[in-house]
Design a protein around this motif. Structure first.
Motif, PDB file in Angstrom:
ATOM      1  N   GLY A 147      34.658  49.040 -26.498  1.00 35.18           N
ATOM      2  CA  GLY A 147      35.668  49.608 -25.945  1.00 35.18           C
ATOM      3  C   GLY A 147      36.318  49.650 -24.671  1.00 35.18           C
ATOM      4  O   GLY A 147      37.251  49.791 -24.156  1.00 35.18           O
ATOM      5  N   TYR A 148      35.194  49.700 -23.899  1.00 42.47           N
ATOM      6  CA  TYR A 148      35.199  49.729 -22.515  1.00 42.47           C
ATOM      7  C   TYR A 148      35.873  48.439 -22.121  1.00 42.47           C
ATOM      8  O   TYR A 148      36.851  48.533 -21.242  1.00 42.47           O
ATOM      9  CB  TYR A 148      33.829  50.102 -21.583  1.00 42.47           C
ATOM     10  CG  TYR A 148      33.830  50.098 -20.213  1.00 42.47           C
ATOM     11  CD1 TYR A 148      34.008  51.195 -19.603  1.00 42.47           C
ATOM     12  CD2 TYR A 148      33.940  48.791 -19.409  1.00 42.47           C
ATOM     13  CE1 TYR A 148      33.881  51.255 -18.189  1.00 42.47           C
ATOM     14  CE2 TYR A 148      33.999  48.904 -18.186  1.00 42.47           C
ATOM     15  CZ  TYR A 148      33.979  50.054 -17.520  1.00 42.47           C
ATOM     16  OH  TYR A 148      34.052  49.804 -15.962  1.00 42.47           O
ATOM     17  N   LEU A 149      35.278  47.348 -22.326  1.00 42.32           N
ATOM     18  CA  LEU A 149      35.984  46.036 -22.153  1.00 42.32           C
ATOM     19  C   LEU A 149      37.584  46.082 -22.718  1.00 42.32           C
ATOM     20  O   LEU A 149      38.244  45.224 -21.755  1.00 42.32           O
ATOM     21  CB  LEU A 149      35.108  44.932 -22.583  1.00 42.32           C
ATOM     22  CG  LEU A 149      33.804  44.798 -21.901  1.00 42.32           C
ATOM     23  CD1 LEU A 149      33.043  43.537 -22.845  1.00 42.32           C
ATOM     24  CD2 LEU A 149      33.912  44.454 -20.465  1.00 42.32           C
ATOM     25  N   ARG A 150      37.954  46.364 -23.669  1.00 38.71           N
ATOM     26  CA  ARG A 150      39.214  46.277 -24.497  1.00 38.71           C
ATOM     27  C   ARG A 150      40.216  47.232 -23.344  1.00 38.71           C
ATOM     28  O   ARG A 150      41.218  46.807 -23.053  1.00 38.71           O
ATOM     29  CB  ARG A 150      39.147  46.997 -25.704  1.00 38.71           C
ATOM     30  CG  ARG A 150      38.476  45.678 -26.708  1.00 38.71           C
ATOM     31  CD  ARG A 150      38.917  46.279 -28.033  1.00 38.71           C
ATOM     32  NE  ARG A 150      38.117  45.440 -28.958  1.00 38.71           N
ATOM     33  CZ  ARG A 150      38.158  45.563 -30.444  1.00 38.71           C
ATOM     34  NH1 ARG A 150      38.784  46.862 -30.799  1.00 38.71           N
ATOM     35  NH2 ARG A 150      37.718  44.606 -31.139  1.00 38.71           N
ATOM     36  N   VAL A 151      39.859  48.327 -23.181  1.00 41.32           N
ATOM     37  CA  VAL A 151      40.610  49.354 -22.070  1.00 41.32           C
ATOM     38  C   VAL A 151      40.705  48.436 -20.615  1.00 41.32           C
ATOM     39  O   VAL A 151      41.781  48.432 -20.302  1.00 41.32           O
ATOM     40  CB  VAL A 151      40.158  50.664 -22.150  1.00 41.32           C
ATOM     41  CG1 VAL A 151      40.903  51.370 -20.839  1.00 41.32           C
ATOM     42  CG2 VAL A 151      40.200  51.227 -23.509  1.00 41.32           C
ATOM     43  N   SER A 152      39.843  47.812 -20.068  1.00 41.08           N
ATOM     44  CA  SER A 152      39.562  47.385 -18.742  1.00 41.08           C
ATOM     45  C   SER A 152      40.685  46.274 -18.812  1.00 41.08           C
ATOM     46  O   SER A 152      41.385  45.829 -18.076  1.00 41.08           O
ATOM     47  CB  SER A 152      38.177  47.009 -18.356  1.00 41.08           C
ATOM     48  OG  SER A 152      38.251  46.017 -17.197  1.00 41.08           O
ATOM     49  N   ARG A 153      40.522  45.349 -19.931  1.00 38.28           N
ATOM     50  CA  ARG A 153      41.561  44.378 -19.936  1.00 38.28           C
ATOM     51  C   ARG A 153      43.178  44.665 -20.317  1.00 38.28           C
ATOM     52  O   ARG A 153      43.968  44.037 -19.466  1.00 38.28           O
ATOM     53  CB  ARG A 153      41.212  43.261 -21.202  1.00 38.28           C
ATOM     54  CG  ARG A 153      39.907  42.698 -21.035  1.00 38.28           C
ATOM     55  CD  ARG A 153      39.474  41.738 -22.135  1.00 38.28           C
ATOM     56  NE  ARG A 153      38.177  41.180 -21.902  1.00 38.28           N
ATOM     57  CZ  ARG A 153      37.506  40.485 -23.131  1.00 38.28           C
ATOM     58  NH1 ARG A 153      38.256  40.367 -24.117  1.00 38.28           N
ATOM     59  NH2 ARG A 153      36.418  39.880 -22.784  1.00 38.28           N
ATOM     60  N   LEU A 154      43.173  45.660 -20.872  1.00 35.27           N
ATOM     61  CA  LEU A 154      44.456  46.165 -21.014  1.00 35.27           C
ATOM     62  C   LEU A 154      44.895  46.612 -19.572  1.00 35.27           C
ATOM     63  O   LEU A 154      46.083  46.447 -19.162  1.00 35.27           O
ATOM     64  CB  LEU A 154      44.582  47.297 -22.014  1.00 35.27           C
ATOM     65  CG  LEU A 154      46.016  48.222 -22.144  1.00 35.27           C
ATOM     66  CD1 LEU A 154      47.166  47.042 -22.513  1.00 35.27           C
ATOM     67  CD2 LEU A 154      45.632  49.260 -23.266  1.00 35.27           C
TER      68      LEU A 154
END
Length: 459
Positions: free
Chosen positions: A410-417
């Motif tokens: 979840g952290y990586l997904r939000v970071s990429r967004l």
């Protein structure tokens, strides 16, 4: 009130792109020729490199073999994909040849104490240099640079820049010693030697990044980051050089590691950010300012100003060290710190002020572009997301909340967004200022990527 939400077209002077690439190719060709000449001179006059090719040439052989394989297979493919594979093959073969030339030169900096001592010194310098690169990259709070370019900049500083200055400094020093008697004149000449040759060699990396990767080189903040990364790379190999040299001098007296440790502290702790990182960051600042100027004369003046300040800072340090050497007493430990603060401190303080101004200016413009994008109603950036995206701390808070909900994924997904949304805002900013030569479709592709990532995060 926002009256316009559609940015102007791309830079109408798109012909500047091939012109930039031509300059970059010419600079790269000169660098390769200089490295070839340096390697030949090293082989003839300094070292015959016995048996080292069998070990250090393995990676070169692998790169050339892989490049050759891709080159042969390229002609079995259709015409549409053949060019892409030919480019890949050329890059791999070129990297193999370049690596071979650079490895030959690297031995110059470590041969005095032997490979074992050099390896220990390198391991000691690696964590501090990695920490420096991490800090430098995080200085850009709004739009961080890609790690691949930061590492390329550091590698240039560590290998290419150090290799370029070897014979230039050797010739300068020999000529100065023949023409000048020992004294202030000779000391001044040698101080200028280090400042001019080393900053020119390091500054070429920043200039090439600007010419080749212009769309990843946004403004003065990016320039400072890339310049500091080059300086940290140069400082890494120079530290190893000095550590191995003093070890070989004092090892017979039993103080080799003590002398090497003092060099490590002075260069990798005290001087990690105050030395080469500061000097070359000024070159990057000049190139970054030139990135957002439209007149050719203004661009040249900005870049020249960056080089002049970097050379001046480097010269002042070397001149002070020559005229007022550190005493071999306990007070010498105090002198080292005072000299760093007095001679390099003002340059570092000025650089920090320039960095803070650049971050503030960049942040204000990104905020404006995010508001305009939210006003389009296309969904890439929502109005309620703008305050969060505009604040580094709020972005971090949002990522940590995603981590609590869905873990690292979840952290990586939000970071990429978040990164994609900031990329879109940066693209809009450059297009509005007519500083970009990519077509308008590139902006729409960024917008589509944001939408895809948004659905991915929501899934």
């Amino acid at each position: 009130m926002i009256t316009s939400t559609t940015p102007p077209a791309a830079d109408p002077e798109s012909s500047l792109r091939p012109r930039r690439y031509g300059i970059a190719i010419a600079v790269a060709a000169l660098v390769v020729l200089a490295l070839i000449a340096s390697s030949i001179l090293n082989y003839v006059y300094l070292d015959t490199i016995p048996g080292r090719a069998s070990l250090y040439g393995l990676l070169t052989v692998a790169l050339i073999t892989l490049g050759t394989y891709i080159l042969v297979r390229a002609y079995d493919r259709d015409r549409a994909s053949r060019r892409k594979h030919l480019i890949r093959a050329g890059v791999l073969i070129g990297l193999g040849v370049l690596l071979w030339l650079l490895v030959i030169d690297v031995f110059l900096f470590t041969q005095s104490a032997g490979p074992g001592v050099a390896a220990i010194c390198a391991l000691a310098c690696l964590p501090t240099t990695a920490f420096g690169l991490l800090v430098v990259r995080r200085m850009d709070r709004n739009h961080k640079e890609p790690w691949r370019l930061v590492l390329v900049a550091a590698a240039w500083g560590a290998i290419v820049a150090t290799s370029l200055v070897v014979w230039g400094e050797t010739i300068w020093e020999a000529s100065a010693q023949r023409a000048l008697v020992p004294g202030p004149g000779l000391d001044t000449s040698l101080a200028f030697m280090a400042g001019i040759l080393e900053e020119l060699a390091k500054g070429l990396a920043v200039l090439l990044l600007y010419l080749v990767m212009r769309n990843e080189f946004d403004d003065v903040v990016d320039g400072i980051v890339y310049g500091a990364a080059v300086g940290l790379g140069f400082n890494f190999l120079e530290s190893i050089s000095y550590m191995t040299n003093v070890y070989s001098i004092f090892s017979a007296e039993g103080f080799g590691w003590v002398a090497a440790g003092i060099q490590w502290y002075g260069r990798q702790v005290l001087g990690l950010f105050f030395g080469h990182a500061t000097y070359t960051a000024f070159i990057g600042a000049g190139v970054g300012i030139a990135r957002q100027l439209h007149g050719r004369r203004q661009k040249v003046l900005a870049i020249m100003a960056g080089f002049i300040v970097a050379i001046a800072g480097h010269f002042s340090w070397d001149a002070w060290a020559t005229v007022f050497p550190i005493q071999n007493t306990l007070f010498g430990l105090v002198e080292i710190h005072l000299r760093t603060l007095i001679m390099t401190g003002p340059f570092t303080a000025a650089l920090i002020a320039l960095l803070l101004f650049g971050i503030r200016y960049e942040g204000q413009n990104l905020l404006e572009q995010m508001r305009k994008e939210a006003g389009t109603g296309q969904g890439a950036i929502l109005p309620e997301e703008v305050p969060t995206l505009a604040s580094p701390w709020q972005r971090l808070k949002q990522r940590l909340q995603a981590f609590q909900r869905a873990g690292p994924r979840g952290y990586l997904r939000v970071s990429r967004l978040q990164t994609a949304q900031l990329d879109l805002a940066m693209e809009r900013w450059h297009r509005e200022r007519k500083e970009i030569d990519t077509p308008l479709e590139a902006e729409q592709q960024l917008r589509q990527r944001v939408m895809e990532l948004r659905h991915w995060v929501a899934a």
